[in-house]
Design a protein around this motif. Structure first.
Motif, PDB file in Angstrom:
ATOM      1  N   GLY A 138       0.792  -1.219   0.000  1.00  0.00           N
ATOM      2  CA  GLY A 138       0.000   0.000   0.000  1.00  0.00           C
ATOM      3  C   GLY A 138       0.825   1.270   0.000  1.00  0.00           C
ATOM      4  O   GLY A 138       0.458   2.256  -0.658  1.00  0.00           O
ATOM      5  N   TRP A 147      -0.027   4.238  -2.662  1.00  0.00           N
ATOM      6  CA  TRP A 147      -0.477   5.574  -2.263  1.00  0.00           C
ATOM      7  C   TRP A 147       0.648   6.593  -2.333  1.00  0.00           C
ATOM      8  O   TRP A 147       0.378   7.772  -2.627  1.00  0.00           O
ATOM      9  CB  TRP A 147      -1.067   5.534  -0.851  1.00  0.00           C
ATOM     10  N   ALA A 186      -8.557   7.982  -1.233  1.00  0.00           N
ATOM     11  CA  ALA A 186      -8.660   6.643  -1.824  1.00  0.00           C
ATOM     12  C   ALA A 186      -8.246   5.573  -0.821  1.00  0.00           C
ATOM     13  O   ALA A 186      -8.862   4.507  -0.731  1.00  0.00           O
ATOM     14  CB  ALA A 186      -7.800   6.561  -3.080  1.00  0.00           C
ATOM     15  N   GLY A 187      -7.196   5.842  -0.041  1.00  0.00           N
ATOM     16  CA  GLY A 187      -6.757   4.876   0.959  1.00  0.00           C
ATOM     17  C   GLY A 187      -7.801   4.637   2.036  1.00  0.00           C
ATOM     18  O   GLY A 187      -8.052   3.497   2.443  1.00  0.00           O
ATOM     19  N   CYS A 199     -10.583   2.416   0.733  1.00  0.00           N
ATOM     20  CA  CYS A 199     -10.143   1.015   0.711  1.00  0.00           C
ATOM     21  C   CYS A 199     -10.206   0.415   2.119  1.00  0.00           C
ATOM     22  O   CYS A 199     -10.634  -0.722   2.312  1.00  0.00           O
ATOM     23  CB  CYS A 199      -8.734   0.942   0.134  1.00  0.00           C
ATOM     24  N   TYR A 200      -9.779   1.195   3.114  1.00  0.00           N
ATOM     25  CA  TYR A 200      -9.807   0.741   4.504  1.00  0.00           C
ATOM     26  C   TYR A 200     -11.237   0.434   4.949  1.00  0.00           C
ATOM     27  O   TYR A 200     -11.508  -0.596   5.579  1.00  0.00           O
ATOM     28  CB  TYR A 200      -9.195   1.823   5.389  1.00  0.00           C
ATOM     29  N   LEU A 251     -13.758  -0.359   3.065  1.00  0.00           N
ATOM     30  CA  LEU A 251     -14.204  -1.567   2.368  1.00  0.00           C
ATOM     31  C   LEU A 251     -13.703  -2.818   3.076  1.00  0.00           C
ATOM     32  O   LEU A 251     -14.444  -3.800   3.250  1.00  0.00           O
ATOM     33  CB  LEU A 251     -13.716  -1.544   0.918  1.00  0.00           C
ATOM     34  N   GLY A 252     -12.443  -2.804   3.519  1.00  0.00           N
ATOM     35  CA  GLY A 252     -11.889  -3.950   4.239  1.00  0.00           C
ATOM     36  C   GLY A 252     -12.593  -4.207   5.559  1.00  0.00           C
ATOM     37  O   GLY A 252     -12.852  -5.357   5.927  1.00  0.00           O
ATOM     38  N   LEU A 257      -7.170  -5.785   2.660  1.00  0.00           N
ATOM     39  CA  LEU A 257      -7.747  -4.503   2.246  1.00  0.00           C
ATOM     40  C   LEU A 257      -7.626  -3.451   3.350  1.00  0.00           C
ATOM     41  O   LEU A 257      -7.358  -2.271   3.074  1.00  0.00           O
ATOM     42  CB  LEU A 257      -9.210  -4.692   1.861  1.00  0.00           C
ATOM     43  N   GLY A 283      -5.455  -0.013   2.718  1.00  0.00           N
ATOM     44  CA  GLY A 283      -5.997   1.323   2.900  1.00  0.00           C
ATOM     45  C   GLY A 283      -5.321   2.094   4.018  1.00  0.00           C
ATOM     46  O   GLY A 283      -5.027   3.285   3.876  1.00  0.00           O
TER      47      GLY A 283
END
Length: 405
Positions: A64, A68, A83-84, A87-88, A90-91, A110, A114
């Motif tokens: 990651g 990033w 964006a990070g 993603c975090y 979502l995980g 994920l 993130g």
């Protein structure tokens, strides 16, 4: 030419937001570590297998920081951070719904992918805004703030685990992700406004990678950052199982975070005062020697405890406090000075630097999990080995370390 600065982005990002963004990856892990025994039970896997969720976290974290960090240079610090965080989040949501251990591993991947934006992007923003001794001082403040995660994370994680199991922790992680995403959208200003020569091409990733790979000073710093972080996260990985073997309840591990936090705060305070008289490189060397002394004391303490649970717990906590003193003195200086020569490619260089030390950290934690033993002596023995390897960096790479003065 000078890139235009939008009116809404002319002010520096608030330091409190930067502190929260750089602290939440570590807070996430300290919240998660108390539920490792619950993970092993809930998904019916051995302790060593459950510990792999820590190793895969740092493996994804290493990937990651490249993603990033490169995005921060090409698209901007603000888009990379947003964006990070997405993603975090979502995980965290995937972890809540994970039907199997394999899906949980994917969720942890994920989460880490993130969360790594909080490390590399914020460090890049700080290097945009501060320089030299001022930057080292800011990193000391960041280090003191980071030390709150051991005070908050383990007790909170242990309480949630006791009441709701691992699901309670993942709900909290999702709430953290939502809150930081909204705060970043509202308050994080862009700092990627630097002078560029007209027509000058952007440095390719591989060009920066070759430069980094040939820099022994950077490799020295990466090994040392990884080593000190194994001393920290090795405690979080191994202690829940060590205390379980000794018959202590889960909430006791939560309280140990207070000692770790106090050690980190005091170490950061000592570092800020000693920077007035000593170079960062000298303080790093002193911290490495102190970590060896503290880990050797821990090993001898547990060996002579004759299996007494209270005595062993005291040895683990007191010596971890001493190790965190060394951590608080070393990490700010390593992070502040490592990329002095990469001002024109801060994001990419920070990404590659982070990649190297997070891969080493993942490997170190993976080895601790691979050779995990039910003996209570395993934890202090493993920590002592890591501290001795830090000394090896001084013995064999000392000529490179002189350049950090």
């Amino acid at each position: 030419m000078t890139l235009p600065v939008p009116r809404a982005m002319r002010h520096a990002p608030p330091l409190i937001l930067l502190v929260l963004l750089i602290a939440f990856p570590q807070l996430s892990e300290t919240l998660y570590s108390p539920v490792l025994p619950h993970i092993a039970t809930a998904f019916e896997v051995p302790a060593a297998t459950a510990q792999l969720t820590m190793s895969i976290y740092f493996l994804a974290f290493a990937l990651g920081v490249v993603v990033w960090g490169r995005m921060a240079d090409r698209r901007g610090r603000r888009p990379a951070m947003l964006a990070g965080l997405a993603c975090y989040l979502l995980g965290a949501c995937l972890a809540l719904a994970a039907p199997s251990f394999e899906v949980l591993l994917a969720a942890r991947f994920l989460l880490a992918l993130g969360a790594s934006a909080g490390s590399v992007v914020v460090q890049t923003v700080l290097r945009d805004r501060y320089h030299g001794a001022e930057l080292a001082g800011v990193f000391s403040i960041i280090g003191a703030a980071l030390s709150l995660s051991p005070a908050l994370g383990p007790p909170t994680g242990a309480l949630l685990a006791q009441q709701f199991g691992h699901i309670g922790v993942f709900i909290l992680l999702a709430l953290i992700g939502i809150s930081l995403l909204l705060a970043t959208q509202r308050w994080l200003a862009e700092t990627r406004f630097h002078r560029e020569k007209a027509g000058e091409p952007e440095q390719a990733l591989w060009a920066v990678a070759r430069r980094v790979a040939a820099d022994p000073r950077l490799w020295l710093a990466a090994c040392q950052v990884a080593g000190f972080n194994v001393l920290l996260f090795g405690f979080y990985t191994l202690t829940p199982f060590t205390l379980q073997q000794l018959g202590w309840p889960a909430w006791v591990f939560g309280l140990t975070g207070l000692a770790v936090a106090l050690g980190s705060v005091l170490g950061a305070w000592i570092n800020r005062r000693m920077l007035r008289q000593h170079s960062p490189a000298h303080l790093v060397r002193l911290a490495i020697l102190a970590s060896v002394a503290a880990s050797a004391l821990q090993f001898c303490w547990v060996v002579t405890a004759n299996g007494e649970p209270t005595w062993i717990l005291g040895g683990l906590v007191i010596c971890q406090f001493l190790l965190m003193l060394a951590y608080g003195c070393a990490i700010p200086n390593l992070l502040a000075t490592a990329l002095d020569a990469y001002s024109e490619v801060r994001g990419t260089a920070a990404a590659l630097f982070g990649l190297s030390y997070y891969l080493l950290l993942a490997a170190g934690l993976g080895l601790l999990s691979l050779f995990h033993s039910s003996s209570v002596i395993y934890q202090p023995a493993g920590i002592l080995v890591v501290a001795l390897l830090l000394v090896v960096t001084l013995l064999f790479l000392r000529p490179a370390s002189r350049n950090t003065r």
